[in-house]
Write a protein that holds these residues in place. Sequence first.
Motif, PDB file in Angstrom:
ATOM      1  N   ALA A  19      -5.206   0.720   1.967  1.00 23.27           N
ATOM      2  CA  ALA A  19      -6.584   0.845   1.499  1.00 23.27           C
ATOM      3  C   ALA A  19      -6.873  -0.289   0.529  1.00 23.27           C
ATOM      4  CB  ALA A  19      -6.802   2.200   0.821  1.00 23.27           C
ATOM      5  N   ALA A  20      -7.803  -1.144   0.886  1.00 22.81           N
ATOM      6  CA  ALA A  20      -8.072  -2.364   0.122  1.00 22.81           C
ATOM      7  C   ALA A  20      -9.112  -2.088  -0.964  1.00 22.81           C
ATOM      8  CB  ALA A  20      -8.555  -3.471   1.052  1.00 22.81           C
ATOM      9  N   VAL A  21      -8.649  -1.766  -2.150  1.00 19.24           N
ATOM     10  CA  VAL A  21      -9.537  -1.522  -3.286  1.00 19.24           C
ATOM     11  C   VAL A  21     -10.056  -2.867  -3.786  1.00 19.24           C
ATOM     12  CG1 VAL A  21      -9.674  -0.636  -5.631  1.00 19.24           C
ATOM     13  CG2 VAL A  21      -8.291   0.567  -3.923  1.00 19.24           C
ATOM     14  N   PRO A  22     -11.371  -3.048  -3.939  1.00 21.69           N
ATOM     15  CA  PRO A  22     -11.912  -4.339  -4.376  1.00 21.69           C
ATOM     16  C   PRO A  22     -11.406  -4.776  -5.744  1.00 21.69           C
ATOM     17  CG  PRO A  22     -13.671  -2.887  -3.609  1.00 21.69           C
ATOM     18  CD  PRO A  22     -12.440  -2.062  -3.701  1.00 21.69           C
ATOM     19  N   LYS A  23     -11.242  -6.082  -5.908  1.00 27.21           N
ATOM     20  CA  LYS A  23     -10.844  -6.690  -7.171  1.00 27.21           C
ATOM     21  C   LYS A  23      -9.455  -6.249  -7.625  1.00 27.21           C
ATOM     22  CE  LYS A  23     -13.058  -9.224  -8.475  1.00 27.21           C
ATOM     23  NZ  LYS A  23     -13.024 -10.626  -7.925  1.00 27.21           N
ATOM     24  N   THR A  24      -8.553  -6.069  -6.645  1.00 30.46           N
ATOM     25  CA  THR A  24      -7.159  -5.736  -6.982  1.00 30.46           C
ATOM     26  C   THR A  24      -6.179  -6.626  -6.209  1.00 30.46           C
ATOM     27  OG1 THR A  24      -6.978  -4.000  -5.281  1.00 30.46           O
ATOM     28  CG2 THR A  24      -7.757  -3.322  -7.472  1.00 30.46           C
ATOM     29  N   GLY A  25      -6.584  -7.854  -5.907  1.00 25.19           N
ATOM     30  CA  GLY A  25      -5.687  -8.758  -5.200  1.00 25.19           C
ATOM     31  C   GLY A  25      -5.514  -8.439  -3.736  1.00 25.19           C
ATOM     32  N   THR A  26      -6.505  -7.776  -3.143  1.00 22.72           N
ATOM     33  CA  THR A  26      -6.336  -7.302  -1.766  1.00 22.72           C
ATOM     34  C   THR A  26      -6.182  -8.428  -0.753  1.00 22.72           C
ATOM     35  OG1 THR A  26      -8.744  -7.159  -1.490  1.00 22.72           O
ATOM     36  CG2 THR A  26      -7.601  -5.184  -2.209  1.00 22.72           C
ATOM     37  N   HIS A  27      -6.835  -9.563  -0.989  1.00 23.77           N
ATOM     38  CA  HIS A  27      -6.747 -10.637   0.005  1.00 23.77           C
ATOM     39  C   HIS A  27      -5.363 -11.285   0.009  1.00 23.77           C
ATOM     40  CE1 HIS A  27     -10.873 -10.382   1.330  1.00 23.77           C
ATOM     41  NE2 HIS A  27     -11.229 -10.249   0.073  1.00 23.77           N
ATOM     42  N   ALA A  28      -4.709 -11.342  -1.144  1.00 25.14           N
ATOM     43  CA  ALA A  28      -3.337 -11.835  -1.182  1.00 25.14           C
ATOM     44  C   ALA A  28      -2.408 -10.895  -0.420  1.00 25.14           C
ATOM     45  CB  ALA A  28      -2.886 -11.979  -2.632  1.00 25.14           C
TER      46      ALA A  28
ATOM     47  N   GLU B 245      -2.279  13.795  12.442  1.00 22.24           N
ATOM     48  CA  GLU B 245      -0.812  13.625  12.517  1.00 22.24           C
ATOM     49  C   GLU B 245      -0.395  12.265  11.976  1.00 22.24           C
ATOM     50  OE1 GLU B 245       2.851  13.788  15.796  1.00 22.24           O
ATOM     51  OE2 GLU B 245       0.824  14.443  16.369  1.00 22.24           O
ATOM     52  N   ALA B 246      -1.062  11.205  12.443  1.00 21.63           N
ATOM     53  CA  ALA B 246      -0.725   9.864  11.975  1.00 21.63           C
ATOM     54  C   ALA B 246      -1.061   9.716  10.493  1.00 21.63           C
ATOM     55  CB  ALA B 246      -1.462   8.814  12.793  1.00 21.63           C
ATOM     56  N   PHE B 247      -2.197  10.260  10.079  1.00 21.63           N
ATOM     57  CA  PHE B 247      -2.595  10.134   8.686  1.00 21.63           C
ATOM     58  C   PHE B 247      -1.566  10.780   7.765  1.00 21.63           C
ATOM     59  CE2 PHE B 247      -4.970  11.095   4.821  1.00 21.63           C
ATOM     60  CZ  PHE B 247      -5.662   9.910   4.609  1.00 21.63           C
ATOM     61  N   ALA B 248      -1.035  11.893   8.176  1.00 19.88           N
ATOM     62  CA  ALA B 248      -0.026  12.576   7.365  1.00 19.88           C
ATOM     63  C   ALA B 248       1.304  11.828   7.367  1.00 19.88           C
ATOM     64  CB  ALA B 248       0.175  13.999   7.876  1.00 19.88           C
ATOM     65  N   ASP B 249       1.609  11.184   8.490  1.00 20.15           N
ATOM     66  CA  ASP B 249       2.925  10.563   8.662  1.00 20.15           C
ATOM     67  C   ASP B 249       2.982   9.133   8.129  1.00 20.15           C
ATOM     68  OD1 ASP B 249       5.644  10.685   9.730  1.00 20.15           O
ATOM     69  OD2 ASP B 249       4.938   9.212  11.196  1.00 20.15           O
ATOM     70  N   TYR B 250       1.892   8.389   8.239  1.00 17.18           N
ATOM     71  CA  TYR B 250       1.901   6.986   7.839  1.00 17.18           C
ATOM     72  C   TYR B 250       1.925   6.864   6.309  1.00 17.18           C
ATOM     73  CZ  TYR B 250       0.666   5.377  12.588  1.00 17.18           C
ATOM     74  OH  TYR B 250       0.662   5.097  13.935  1.00 17.18           O
ATOM     75  N   LEU B 251       2.571   5.805   5.821  1.00 19.82           N
ATOM     76  CA  LEU B 251       2.567   5.515   4.390  1.00 19.82           C
ATOM     77  C   LEU B 251       1.193   4.979   3.997  1.00 19.82           C
ATOM     78  CD1 LEU B 251       4.217   5.162   1.712  1.00 19.82           C
ATOM     79  CD2 LEU B 251       4.514   2.774   2.414  1.00 19.82           C
ATOM     80  N   LYS B 252       0.545   5.663   3.090  1.00 22.40           N
ATOM     81  CA  LYS B 252      -0.788   5.270   2.636  1.00 22.40           C
ATOM     82  C   LYS B 252      -0.656   4.685   1.228  1.00 22.40           C
ATOM     83  CE  LYS B 252      -1.710   9.527   3.377  1.00 22.40           C
ATOM     84  NZ  LYS B 252      -0.499   9.822   4.206  1.00 22.40           N
ATOM     85  N   PHE B 253      -1.104   3.447   1.068  1.00 23.34           N
ATOM     86  CA  PHE B 253      -0.942   2.801  -0.231  1.00 23.34           C
ATOM     87  C   PHE B 253      -2.135   1.919  -0.565  1.00 23.34           C
ATOM     88  CE2 PHE B 253       0.905  -0.235   2.746  1.00 23.34           C
ATOM     89  CZ  PHE B 253       0.496  -1.470   2.265  1.00 23.34           C
ATOM     90  N   ALA B 254      -2.222   1.584  -1.852  1.00 16.79           N
ATOM     91  CA  ALA B 254      -3.276   0.718  -2.365  1.00 16.79           C
ATOM     92  C   ALA B 254      -2.755   0.064  -3.637  1.00 16.79           C
ATOM     93  CB  ALA B 254      -4.537   1.521  -2.665  1.00 16.79           C
ATOM     94  N   PHE B 255      -3.506  -0.909  -4.122  1.00 18.16           N
ATOM     95  CA  PHE B 255      -3.240  -1.496  -5.434  1.00 18.16           C
ATOM     96  C   PHE B 255      -4.374  -1.097  -6.374  1.00 18.16           C
ATOM     97  CE2 PHE B 255      -0.252  -3.872  -3.044  1.00 18.16           C
ATOM     98  CZ  PHE B 255       0.695  -4.340  -3.940  1.00 18.16           C
TER      99      PHE B 255
END
Length: 212
Positions: free
Chosen positions: A12-21, A71-81
């Motif tokens: 999840a690409a939170v704005p202004k947290t270095g997401t493009h890098a 199923e995928a949403f529960a199983d996949y690693l969900k992360f952000a900065f």
Amino acid sequence: MIVSHRHRFIFAAVPKTGTHAVRRALREQMGEEDLEQVGLFIDKRFPWEDLAAIRHGHLSLRQIRPYVGEEAFADYLKFAFVRNPFDRFVSYCAFMLRDGDVFQRQPREVMRHFLFQKPPEQHVLFQSQASLLVDDDGKTLLTDQVGRVEEMQASYDALCTRIGIDSRPLDRVNGTERKDYRLYYDQALIDGVAARYAQDLDLFGYGFEGLR
């Protein structure tokens, strides 16, 4: 946002947290089956019409959930900065006026304008970080892991280890030149940011001086 079926993660690409890098580094690991939505520097869209019509890549985990399936949403690693909201707000103001020198000349006036006078409530870059990462109750984080801009490389390395991909040094992308964020504040601005981004401060453990 990136949905990687190959490596079973959702970024999840939170704005202004270095997401493009982070995006740039993650793309090196992506396969043809992986999906990305982004609208700055390059233009990519998800295959789902409703999401593609949003025209930017800062989608919430709630938005993507029905499309990837429970199923995928529960199983996949969900992360952000995430980032200290006081630092992030200064970055937002500098970014919005990046084509001139108004912020450099009158930073507190600019900050008061966005914070008190004409807050751009619907602008995704202005909204809280938590708004992209919480469940429908508005309180429960949907992320499995959160990296921090303040320790960007170490956070990225740890995420890569958990995902099972190679890490590499992150590039600096889309940054703005400015001073330490604390130098831009007076007490009224501190109180204003603390009130507006109270949930971010609480959920991610930040205070004006940094991590609590």
